[in-house]
Design a protein around this motif. Structure first.
Motif, PDB file in Angstrom:
ATOM      1  N   VAL A 181       0.757  -1.103  -0.247  1.00  0.00           N
ATOM      2  CA  VAL A 181      -0.228  -0.093  -0.176  1.00  0.00           C
ATOM      3  C   VAL A 181       0.860   1.305  -0.063  1.00  0.00           C
ATOM      4  N   THR A 182       0.487   2.134  -1.005  1.00  0.00           N
ATOM      5  CA  THR A 182       1.418   3.279  -0.954  1.00  0.00           C
ATOM      6  C   THR A 182       0.601   4.238  -0.289  1.00  0.00           C
ATOM      7  N   PHE A 183       0.659   4.918   0.945  1.00  0.00           N
ATOM      8  CA  PHE A 183      -0.132   6.093   1.092  1.00  0.00           C
ATOM      9  C   PHE A 183       0.187   7.335   0.632  1.00  0.00           C
ATOM     10  N   ASN A 184      -0.844   8.369   0.412  1.00  0.00           N
ATOM     11  CA  ASN A 184      -0.674   9.675   0.218  1.00  0.00           C
ATOM     12  C   ASN A 184      -0.094  10.201   1.421  1.00  0.00           C
ATOM     13  N   VAL A 185       0.912  10.839   1.345  1.00  0.00           N
ATOM     14  CA  VAL A 185       1.472  11.463   2.472  1.00  0.00           C
ATOM     15  C   VAL A 185       0.839  12.978   2.878  1.00  0.00           C
ATOM     16  N   ILE A 186       0.664  13.027   4.044  1.00  0.00           N
ATOM     17  CA  ILE A 186       0.214  14.446   4.722  1.00  0.00           C
ATOM     18  C   ILE A 186       1.442  15.073   5.683  1.00  0.00           C
ATOM     19  N   LYS A 187       1.835  16.062   5.566  1.00  0.00           N
ATOM     20  CA  LYS A 187       2.760  16.787   6.289  1.00  0.00           C
ATOM     21  C   LYS A 187       1.902  17.282   7.700  1.00  0.00           C
ATOM     22  N   ALA A 188       2.758  17.157   8.648  1.00  0.00           N
ATOM     23  CA  ALA A 188       2.320  17.407   9.698  1.00  0.00           C
ATOM     24  C   ALA A 188       1.663  18.854   9.998  1.00  0.00           C
ATOM     25  N   GLU A 189       2.234  19.761   9.215  1.00  0.00           N
ATOM     26  CA  GLU A 189       1.925  21.243   9.233  1.00  0.00           C
ATOM     27  C   GLU A 189       0.367  21.359   8.775  1.00  0.00           C
ATOM     28  N   GLU A 190       0.000  20.421   7.876  1.00  0.00           N
ATOM     29  CA  GLU A 190      -1.238  20.400   7.202  1.00  0.00           C
ATOM     30  C   GLU A 190      -2.626  20.232   8.014  1.00  0.00           C
ATOM     31  N   LEU A 191      -2.077  19.357   9.337  1.00  0.00           N
ATOM     32  CA  LEU A 191      -3.001  19.038  10.323  1.00  0.00           C
ATOM     33  C   LEU A 191      -3.573  20.397  10.955  1.00  0.00           C
ATOM     34  N   GLY A 192      -2.892  21.362  10.790  1.00  0.00           N
ATOM     35  CA  GLY A 192      -3.497  22.668  11.453  1.00  0.00           C
ATOM     36  C   GLY A 192      -3.150  22.567  12.922  1.00  0.00           C
ATOM     37  N   GLU A 193      -4.093  23.394  13.338  1.00  0.00           N
ATOM     38  CA  GLU A 193      -3.971  23.501  14.935  1.00  0.00           C
ATOM     39  C   GLU A 193      -4.695  22.520  16.016  1.00  0.00           C
ATOM     40  N   ASN A 194      -5.311  21.517  14.979  1.00  0.00           N
ATOM     41  CA  ASN A 194      -6.098  20.520  15.703  1.00  0.00           C
ATOM     42  C   ASN A 194      -5.120  19.611  16.576  1.00  0.00           C
ATOM     43  N   GLN A 195      -5.887  19.308  17.697  1.00  0.00           N
ATOM     44  CA  GLN A 195      -5.207  18.464  18.876  1.00  0.00           C
ATOM     45  C   GLN A 195      -5.362  17.028  18.355  1.00  0.00           C
ATOM     46  N   VAL A 196      -4.782  16.581  17.764  1.00  0.00           N
ATOM     47  CA  VAL A 196      -4.764  15.244  17.122  1.00  0.00           C
ATOM     48  C   VAL A 196      -4.232  14.420  18.390  1.00  0.00           C
ATOM     49  N   SER A 197      -4.699  13.003  18.678  1.00  0.00           N
ATOM     50  CA  SER A 197      -3.939  12.524  19.883  1.00  0.00           C
ATOM     51  C   SER A 197      -2.775  11.776  19.473  1.00  0.00           C
ATOM     52  N   LEU A 198      -1.821  11.743  20.552  1.00  0.00           N
ATOM     53  CA  LEU A 198      -0.570  11.166  20.165  1.00  0.00           C
ATOM     54  C   LEU A 198      -0.662   9.819  19.714  1.00  0.00           C
ATOM     55  N   ASP A 199      -1.975   8.989  20.006  1.00  0.00           N
ATOM     56  CA  ASP A 199      -1.762   7.540  19.365  1.00  0.00           C
ATOM     57  C   ASP A 199      -2.103   7.672  18.025  1.00  0.00           C
ATOM     58  N   LEU A 200      -2.972   8.602  17.503  1.00  0.00           N
ATOM     59  CA  LEU A 200      -3.285   8.848  16.182  1.00  0.00           C
ATOM     60  C   LEU A 200      -2.107   9.278  15.300  1.00  0.00           C
ATOM     61  N   LEU A 201      -1.338  10.097  15.810  1.00  0.00           N
ATOM     62  CA  LEU A 201      -0.155  10.765  15.210  1.00  0.00           C
ATOM     63  C   LEU A 201       0.814   9.553  15.188  1.00  0.00           C
ATOM     64  N   ALA A 202       1.298   8.798  16.184  1.00  0.00           N
ATOM     65  CA  ALA A 202       2.106   7.775  16.162  1.00  0.00           C
ATOM     66  C   ALA A 202       1.592   6.836  15.073  1.00  0.00           C
ATOM     67  N   ALA A 203       0.496   6.437  15.100  1.00  0.00           N
ATOM     68  CA  ALA A 203      -0.074   5.526  13.818  1.00  0.00           C
ATOM     69  C   ALA A 203       0.411   5.954  12.543  1.00  0.00           C
ATOM     70  N   LEU A 204       0.130   7.338  12.324  1.00  0.00           N
ATOM     71  CA  LEU A 204       0.239   8.024  11.156  1.00  0.00           C
ATOM     72  C   LEU A 204       1.529   7.987  10.626  1.00  0.00           C
ATOM     73  N   ILE A 205       2.579   8.120  11.694  1.00  0.00           N
ATOM     74  CA  ILE A 205       3.811   8.248  11.465  1.00  0.00           C
ATOM     75  C   ILE A 205       4.319   7.062  11.227  1.00  0.00           C
ATOM     76  N   GLU A 206       4.062   5.935  11.768  1.00  0.00           N
ATOM     77  CA  GLU A 206       4.507   4.555  11.890  1.00  0.00           C
ATOM     78  C   GLU A 206       4.381   4.107  10.363  1.00  0.00           C
ATOM     79  N   PHE A 207       3.158   4.385   9.583  1.00  0.00           N
ATOM     80  CA  PHE A 207       2.567   3.701   8.367  1.00  0.00           C
ATOM     81  C   PHE A 207       3.348   4.653   7.100  1.00  0.00           C
ATOM     82  N   GLY A 208       4.029   5.803   7.499  1.00  0.00           N
ATOM     83  CA  GLY A 208       4.361   6.771   6.611  1.00  0.00           C
ATOM     84  C   GLY A 208       3.326   7.843   5.879  1.00  0.00           C
TER      85      GLY A 208
END
Length: 126
Positions: free
Chosen positions: A95-122
Motif C-alpha cells: 500500500v502506498t499512502f498519500n503523505v500528509i505533512k504535519a503542518e497540514e493538520l493545522g491547529e487540531n489537537q490530534v491524539s498522540l496515538d493517532l499521530l504515532a500510527a500515522l507516522i508509523e505507516f508513513g
C-alpha cells in the motif's frame, strides 16, 4: 511500502478515527487534507473487507453453532483458528499512502496515538 495486513488494519483504524473526528467537527481539516485522508482510507478499506471475509471463513471452518444459533469456534479448534488469524495478519500487502505533512493538520489537537500510527505507516511526515 510493503506492510502486513495487521499494520494496514491499524492504519485503517487510525484513518477512520481521523475522518470520523473531522465529520463530527472535532477537527477542522482543509479540503486537501480531507482528500488525502479519503484516498488513503479507500486504499485500506478493501484490505479490511478481505480480512473480515477470511476471518469469517475461519470461524465457519473451525466453529459450530451454539444453542442460540451463533457460530462459535470450538475449544478443540481454537489453536488452529488462532494460527489462521496469525497467518492472515502476517500476509504482506503493498500500500502506498498519500503523505500528509504535519503542518497540514493545522491547529487540531490530534491524539498522540493517532499521530504515532500515522507516522508509523508513513502517512504523516514533518
Amino acid at each position: 511500502m510493503a506492510n502486513t495486513t495487521e499494520q494496514v488494519l491499524r492504519a485503517h483504524a487510525a484513518l477512520q478515527n481521523l475522518v470520523k473526528a473531522d465529520s463530527d467537527n472535532k477537527y477542522v481539516f482543509k479540503t486537501a487534507v480531507r482528500f488525502k485522508l479519503a484516498q488513503n482510507l479507500r486504499k485500506t478499506t478493501p484490505i479490511q473487507e478481505d480480512v473480515d471475509k477470511e476471518r469469517n471463513n475461519l470461524i465457519l471452518k473451525f466453529g459450530s453453532q451454539d444453542e442460540k444459533g451463533n457460530t462459535i469456534v470450538k475449544p478443540e479448534n481454537l489453536q488452529a483458528f488462532s494460527d489462521g488469524i496469525k497467518s492472515l495478519l502476517a500476509v504482506p500487502v503493498d500500500v502506498t499512502f498519500n503523505v500528509i505533512k504535519a503542518e497540514e493538520l493545522g491547529e487540531n489537537q490530534v491524539s498522540l496515538d493517532l499521530l504515532a500510527a500515522l507516522i508509523e505507516f508513513g502517512i504523516l511526515t514533518e
